[in-house]
Design a protein around this motif. Structure first.
Motif, PDB file in Angstrom:
ATOM      1  N   ASP A 147     -21.823-107.816 100.970  1.00 56.03           N
ATOM      2  CA  ASP A 147     -20.377-107.936 101.436  1.00 56.03           C
ATOM      3  C   ASP A 147     -20.038-105.977 101.919  1.00 56.03           C
ATOM      4  N   ASN A 148     -20.769-105.702 102.044  1.00 57.72           N
ATOM      5  CA  ASN A 148     -20.063-103.765 102.346  1.00 57.72           C
ATOM      6  C   ASN A 148     -21.918-103.324 102.887  1.00 57.72           C
ATOM      7  N   TYR A 149     -20.904-102.423 103.734  1.00 54.72           N
ATOM      8  CA  TYR A 149     -21.696-101.999 105.032  1.00 54.72           C
ATOM      9  C   TYR A 149     -22.515-100.446 104.716  1.00 54.72           C
ATOM     10  N   GLY A 150     -23.082-100.459 105.708  1.00 53.08           N
ATOM     11  CA  GLY A 150     -24.356 -99.211 104.876  1.00 53.08           C
ATOM     12  C   GLY A 150     -24.557 -98.557 106.477  1.00 53.08           C
ATOM     13  N   VAL A 151     -24.139 -96.764 106.297  1.00 51.86           N
ATOM     14  CA  VAL A 151     -24.328 -96.565 107.403  1.00 51.86           C
ATOM     15  C   VAL A 151     -26.499 -95.574 107.433  1.00 51.86           C
TER      16      VAL A 151
END
Length: 350
Positions: free
Chosen positions: A149-153
């Motif tokens: 449910d979240n963004y990663g880099v």
């Protein structure tokens, strides 16, 4: 103008890894050609290979002190043009030759791409071509992705497809003269980059209208800026006026005629005679041939238009751009302020 419109014309591609031989880095040779099944990848590669050459109007040809057949790249490309089935074998020879030429300590290793183009358009003509490209510089790219449910880099190293480090296109024309060759070298001003053009390719510029125009532009600029002021009393405004007249001649005429140019630009017979004498000395000093008549290359004029600077710099206070009529600017000396001045005449301002 160089153009390859269709990825179907990119018929064969081999990739090898060429390290620095002087640093004992490895040479890794691929056993077969790369299959370009992905059309998106093929289009990206085509743009990466060809785009830097699109506006390149300067051409070279292969040379050798003894016999052109002894120039390695000339020989390998000739074998490919004679028999496309030899492409991969000759791509290996090309990679080995580059490896032997890569001994300077600052030369970076990288991927070497050898490409066969079935149909490459060069200045309106269609012909086969062999492309030799090398990527040396790696860029770091950020990857942003959705993780649950979240963004990663994250990041990864890769090749910037908008910046080709080194490239060479060999066109299947003028074989007896060493082929017609176009070159890209993004770090050509550095000493270690000489190996690409001189040690690896062994090429010289073609004595065509582009080269002749470029040489003549340089000669005229040097004569006006460095030679004439030693013979005659001239100020910067006078020099700029002559540079403007020279630029106008190259832009407005399709053919360079030495006597006509000298009369139009310099006018005075002593200056014309001085220019003729300077031309002879220029050719001897730089071992260049500047014909009295040749076709003017518009791309060469455009590329070298910066040589005809029309800016008059006065201390750190003023830059005066002089584009025409020399009679509308006067130079003088003011005794009260003990300073020099220019007087400009004009009808309107904007």
């Amino acid at each position: 103008m160089i153009h390859v419109a269709d990825t179907n014309n990119l018929s064969q591609l081999a990739i090898h890894k060429v390290g620095n031989a002087g640093q004992e880095e490895p040479l890794i040779l691929s056993p077969s050609n790369l299959n370009l099944d992905d059309e998106t990848v093929a289009n990206l590669l085509l743009n990466y290979f060809i785009q830097p050459f699109v506006k390149n109007a300067e051409y070279f040809h292969f040379t050798h002190d003894a016999d052109i057949e002894l120039n390695e790249i000339y020989k390998y490309c000739s074998l490919i043009f004679d028999d496309k089935d030899q492409f991969h074998e000759q791509s290996i020879h090309i990679a080995k030759h580059l490896y032997k030429s890569s001994t300077h300590p600052k030369i970076k290793g990288g991927e070497l791409y050898i490409v066969y183009f079935d149909n490459c358009q060069v200045d309106g003509e269609e012909m086969e071509a062999v492309g030799i490209f090398k990527s040396e510089t790696k860029d770091t790219y950020l990857k942003v992705f959705l993780q649950q449910d979240n963004y990663g880099v994250n990041y990864d190293d890769g090749i910037n497809i908008n910046k080709l480090d080194k490239g060479c296109l060999v066109f299947n024309t003028k074989r007896d003269e060493g082929y017609k060759v176009s070159i890209v070298d993004s770090i050509s001003k550095q000493n270690e980059a000489i190996y690409w053009k001189d040690a690896f390719l062994q090429v010289q510029r073609l004595e065509d209208s582009y080269h002749q125009t470029e040489t003549a532009v340089t000669m005229c600029k040097e004569f006006i800026q460095n030679h004439l002021p030693n013979q005659y009393e001239m100020n910067k405004a006078d020099q700029i006026d002559l540079l403007n007249k020279s630029a106008a001649y190259f832009k407005e005429n399709e053919q360079f005629e030495m006597d006509e140019f000298a009369q139009n630009v310099f006018g005075h017979e002593d200056a014309v005679a001085s220019f003729r004498s300077y031309k002879e000395q220029f050719q001897k000093d730089f071992r260049l041939d500047v014909p009295d008549e040749f076709d003017i290359s518009a791309p060469a004029v455009k590329r070298n238009q910066k040589d005809f600077k029309s800016v008059l710099k006065l201390d750190k206070n003023f830059h005066v751009y002089i584009h025409g009529d020399r009679d509308k600017i006067e130079r003088g000396y003011d005794e009260l302020t003990n300073m020099q001045y220019y007087k400009l005449y004009f009808e309107s301002e904007s």
